[in-house]
Scaffold this motif. Structure first.
Motif, PDB file in Angstrom:
ATOM      1  N   ASP A 104       0.694  -1.180  -0.026  1.00 21.94           N
ATOM      2  CA  ASP A 104       0.011  -0.093  -0.128  1.00 21.94           C
ATOM      3  C   ASP A 104       0.853   1.380   0.114  1.00 21.94           C
ATOM      4  O   ASP A 104       0.431   1.979  -0.784  1.00 21.94           O
ATOM      5  N   SER A 132      -1.327  -5.340  -2.099  1.00 27.80           N
ATOM      6  CA  SER A 132      -1.558  -6.375  -0.953  1.00 27.80           C
ATOM      7  C   SER A 132      -0.093  -6.369  -0.287  1.00 27.80           C
ATOM      8  O   SER A 132       0.984  -6.241  -0.627  1.00 27.80           O
ATOM      9  N   ASN A 133      -0.204  -6.494   1.181  1.00 24.93           N
ATOM     10  CA  ASN A 133       0.689  -6.884   1.997  1.00 24.93           C
ATOM     11  C   ASN A 133       1.148  -8.146   1.640  1.00 24.93           C
ATOM     12  O   ASN A 133       2.343  -8.518   2.087  1.00 24.93           O
ATOM     13  N   ASP A 195       1.192  -8.309   9.768  1.00 20.21           N
ATOM     14  CA  ASP A 195       1.353  -8.148   8.057  1.00 20.21           C
ATOM     15  C   ASP A 195       2.565  -7.371   8.081  1.00 20.21           C
ATOM     16  O   ASP A 195       3.020  -7.508   6.701  1.00 20.21           O
ATOM     17  N   SER A 218      -1.497  -1.537   7.946  1.00 20.18           N
ATOM     18  CA  SER A 218      -1.153  -0.842   6.856  1.00 20.18           C
ATOM     19  C   SER A 218      -0.523   0.556   7.201  1.00 20.18           C
ATOM     20  O   SER A 218      -0.631   1.209   8.107  1.00 20.18           O
TER      21      SER A 218
END
Length: 298
Positions: A104, A132-133, A195, A218
């Protein structure tokens, strides 16, 4: 098994369920609805006259026959992916689609201006960006090019190191002067979930006794939380220095730094449109070095 398992689409659905362990997870991966996956798996088992999955409360679990089928299906998948890469690799046209996989923070702050310039230079090439992570599998042709952070790229991919992301701690405007006499370990911090395990582990080593008051999965969410004044966040300078509502509070150890890699699969490296994008981005990101390394505002 007395039926021929020669329909790749059936095998593709089967592998999606085997990987996800559920119909809903497979449906998301395939971009179809839950009932379609249920119907396809049932029809596949009836055609083969064998049960491939045990339906358990926790999800779909492979039977012994299913395990055997998975091994064969994975080999078929690998062969089809290799064939596709080799065919694409012979394409010398500066047209067509290139799919880029990234995370992101790079998709939001770093890539847009460069991809806009690329489209002007190569109007015949269409771009898709998958954010996407989770790392995509270039060997299965889930993307053509990956822009990743990390200090060791997978050995199965080819490419180059195109930059280095240096990190610092950032907070909302006014926070630096308000808490300037307070040690970093006593301030409120925004942390990262699993993540972003690399950042979470680096922060734990940097301030081992600090428990973040707010966690996100994120970097974009961490930027928003820091701008809202929730606390300090460890952020890449190449992102946070672009945000007028954030100020750099303190440098972070060099151990926070992450290399930036531009990668593709070996079979695709000579495809004209992919080669054009790789060369263009490598040059553009090299020119971004002062920003990425936090030197632009010094």
């Amino acid at each position: 098994m007395n039926a021929n398992a020669d329909n790749w689409d059936d095998l593709r659905v089967f592998l999606a369920v085997a990987r996800a362990g559920s119909l809903s997870g497979a449906a998301r991966a395939l971009g179809v609805n839950h009932s379609t996956v249920f119907r396809r798996i049932g029809a596949f088992e009836r055609a083969l006259e064998v049960r491939l999955f045990d339906r358990l409360p926790g999800g779909y679990v492979l039977t012994a026959a299913g395990e055997e089928m998975r091994e064969s299906a994975l080999r078929v998948e690998a062969e089809i992916a290799a064939l596709g890469r080799k065919v694409v690799g012979q394409d010398l046209r500066l047209s067509g689609t290139v799919r880029i996989a990234t995370i992101d923070m790079l998709a939001v702050w770093l890539l847009p201006r460069h991809l806009a310039a690329f489209r002007v230079a190569y109007p015949g090439i269409e771009l898709e960006v998958a954010v996407s992570n989770a790392a995509v599998n270039l060997s299965r042709h889930e993307a053509d090019v990956a822009l990743r952070v990390g200090n060791q790229p997978p050995e199965t991919l080819v490419g180059r190191r195109v930059g280095r992301l240096v990190f610092a701690s950032y907070g909302a405007i006014g926070i630096r002067d308000r808490d300037k006499d307070m040690p970093l370990a006593e301030r409120d911090w925004i942390g990262f979930e699993s993540d972003h395990a690399a950042l979470a582990s680096r922060f734990a080593r940097f301030l081992p006794k600090v428990r973040p008051v707010f966690r996100v999965n994120s970097v974009a969410a961490a930027v928003a939380a820091a701008k809202a004044g929730i606390g300090l966040a460890p952020l890449p300078c190449g992102i946070a220095d672009l945000e007028p509502d954030l100020v750099r509070v303190a440098q972070l150890p060099d151990a926070f730094s992450l290399d930036l890699w531009l990668l593709t699969h070996e079979d695709l490296r000579h495809t004209a449109r992919i080669r054009a994008l790789l060369d263009f981005l490598a040059e553009a990101l090299a020119a971004d070095a002062p920003l990425l390394e936090g030197r632009q505002v010094e």
